[in-house]
Structure formats: C-alpha cells, structure tokens
Design an enzyme around this catalytic site. Structure first.
Site, PDB file in Angstrom:
ATOM      1  N   HIS A   1      -0.428   6.476   3.142  1.00  0.00           N
ATOM      2  CA  HIS A   1      -1.756   7.088   3.109  1.00  0.00           C
ATOM      3  C   HIS A   1      -2.291   7.306   4.520  1.00  0.00           C
ATOM      4  O   HIS A   1      -1.820   6.709   5.489  1.00  0.00           O
ATOM      5  CB  HIS A   1      -2.746   6.217   2.319  1.00  0.00           C
ATOM      6  CG  HIS A   1      -2.995   4.879   2.938  1.00  0.00           C
ATOM      7  ND1 HIS A   1      -2.124   3.815   2.821  1.00  0.00           N
ATOM      8  CD2 HIS A   1      -4.032   4.422   3.697  1.00  0.00           C
ATOM      9  CE1 HIS A   1      -2.606   2.766   3.468  1.00  0.00           C
ATOM     10  NE2 HIS A   1      -3.758   3.107   4.018  1.00  0.00           N
TER      11      HIS A   1
ATOM     12  N   ARG B   1       0.833  -1.193   0.000  1.00  0.00           N
ATOM     13  CA  ARG B   1       0.000   0.000   0.000  1.00  0.00           C
ATOM     14  C   ARG B   1       0.874   1.252   0.000  1.00  0.00           C
ATOM     15  O   ARG B   1       1.851   1.345   0.727  1.00  0.00           O
ATOM     16  CB  ARG B   1      -0.881   0.055   1.254  1.00  0.00           C
ATOM     17  CG  ARG B   1      -2.048  -0.882   1.365  1.00  0.00           C
ATOM     18  CD  ARG B   1      -3.084  -0.821   0.261  1.00  0.00           C
ATOM     19  NE  ARG B   1      -3.328   0.448  -0.369  1.00  0.00           N
ATOM     20  CZ  ARG B   1      -4.140   1.407   0.076  1.00  0.00           C
ATOM     21  NH1 ARG B   1      -4.814   1.232   1.195  1.00  0.00           N
ATOM     22  NH2 ARG B   1      -4.326   2.525  -0.600  1.00  0.00           N
TER      23      ARG B   1
END
Length: 244
Positions: free
Chosen positions: A159, A156
């Site tokens: 974020h 990922r």
C-alpha cells in the site's frame, strides 16, 4: 439568473467509511474517541491558511531518482489520477503528500526495525499538486508487504499512504492506496475496516496502460473523491496505521 450556489454537502453513504473503533484492528481500541465529538467553529485562519502552494512546498514527484543521479532499488511504477469532489468536478491545486515502505517492506523511519534491507537512498516521501483538471502524477517503486503484529502472522498488504490538503490544515484527509490482486487484502483489518465492499474497491488502484510508459514503468490509476456518497474511504486525519 442562473443559480451559482454550490450544491449542498452530501454525507457519505452508511458503511462507506471506516469506524473509529474497528474490533479486528487492535490499536483503534486505544485511540478512538470515548466521548461525543465536539464541533469547533473554524475561524478565518483555519479556512484560508496556510496556502499549500508550490512556492512554499516544492513538488517532489519522483521518488526513484536522486539529485546525484543514483536510482533506488525496486520495481519502478507511476501512480496517477484525479482529485474530484462529489459531483465529479476537479479540485485544482490540492496538495498530495505520499509516503510508503521500500521495495523490501521497510519504512525509512527510526521506529521501523523490520529485519529486511533498508535502502538509504529511498526516502519513501513525495509531494505533488493537482493541476487545473485535478490531475496528479508521481513516480515511485512498488512497496513491499510487511508484518505489523496486530494478530498472529499479520501482514499489511502492499500500500501507499496519501495525505490531501485543501486550503489549509483544517482541510486534511488521509487514505491508503492498495494494488489489484493482492491476496492479503482479504485478511487485512485496516482494509476490511470499511464495511462496504464497493467503497473498499475504491481504495484499490487500477492498472492503466495509458499511464504506463514503454520500457520505463507500469502505471496505476488512483482517483480520489473527497466527499459524498462515492467518497474514497479516509482514515482519522490524526494518525496512520503504524503510528509513524
């Protein structure tokens, strides 16, 4: 007599919001609706309550400092911006709840067993309220990237999760904020689930020297537009991408 009626609601433009079922994003196959959605009429309680006020939900705007004076590990940053409607008007009083991984890319959550350090002092949670001009600000640390097993060698991007509440639980939206220049964005099925490139760009914060505090922290601007053609892409409000 001037027209005091609010403008008609404008739906988001096609491809500016992620689909419930995104083939490259594996877990959406298991949890996206399989039947047509039913529209449930809201009663007064869903529309007006509970009130998300600071009296009931105290603000916690700094994730880097603890009551005992200790400071968490990581690169300190400031995130700020405005919450706006589709006509650029501020949405005062909106409650924003934030959660994220620590600087090593690990959530302070029992289900996260990623083999990197867990900073016990970093909760990874914050809560702020938009002011009369829709402005909000919080201080945190820059989170780390982490593996998530969606596909081979899947990571990922860096974020931060945002949950926004209006007047009640029926007015909740969830989104993610990303950071500029992250090479993982082009490879991430969650980020790429929004087809329109301009809409995806609205998920990426902008470095802002005006928000940067000298000798303290870099600043990133992340404005959130709640609806309309220029809306920020939002997730299904029932979950986040890792199931936390």
């Amino acid at each position: 007599m001037p027209d005091t009626q609010p403008p008609a609601y404008r739906r988001p433009a096609p491809a500016t919001q992620p689909a419930y079922d995104s083939p490259a994003y594996g877990s959406t196959h298991l949890r996206h609706p399989k039947a047509p959605l039913l529209r449930m009429p809201h009663t007064l309680s869903e529309v007006t309550g509970p009130r998300m006020s600071q009296g009931a939900y105290p603000a916690e705007a700094d994730m880097t400092r603890l009551p005992n004076g200790r400071v968490v590990m990581g690169e300190r940053i400031i995130i700020g911006g405005r919450v706006l409607d589709e006509d650029g008007r501020p949405v005062p009083g909106a409650m924003l709840e934030v959660w994220q991984a620590n600087a090593a890319g690990r959530y302070n959550h029992p289900r996260d067993t990623h083999d990197v350090p867990l900073d016990p002092d970093f909760t990874g949670r914050a809560r702020v309220f938009a002011d009369a001009e829709g402005r909000y600000s919080l201080t945190t640390i820059r989170p780390g990237a982490y593996p998530w097993r969606n596909h081979h060698n899947a990571w990922r991007p860096v974020h931060v999760h945002f949950s926004l509440f209006g007047a009640g639980f029926a007015q909740r939206l969830i989104t993610q904020m990303y950071f500029p220049g992250d090479p993982l964005l082009a490879l991430d099925p969650v980020f790429q689930a929004t087809p329109d490139a301009a809409a995806r760009d609205r998920l990426v914060a902008k470095f802002d020297l005006g928000l940067t505090v000298p000798e303290h922290a870099l600043g990133y601007r992340f404005d959130i537009v709640l609806r309309g053609a220029a809306a920020t892409p939002f997730e299904d409000a029932g979950h986040d991408d890792e199931g936390h």
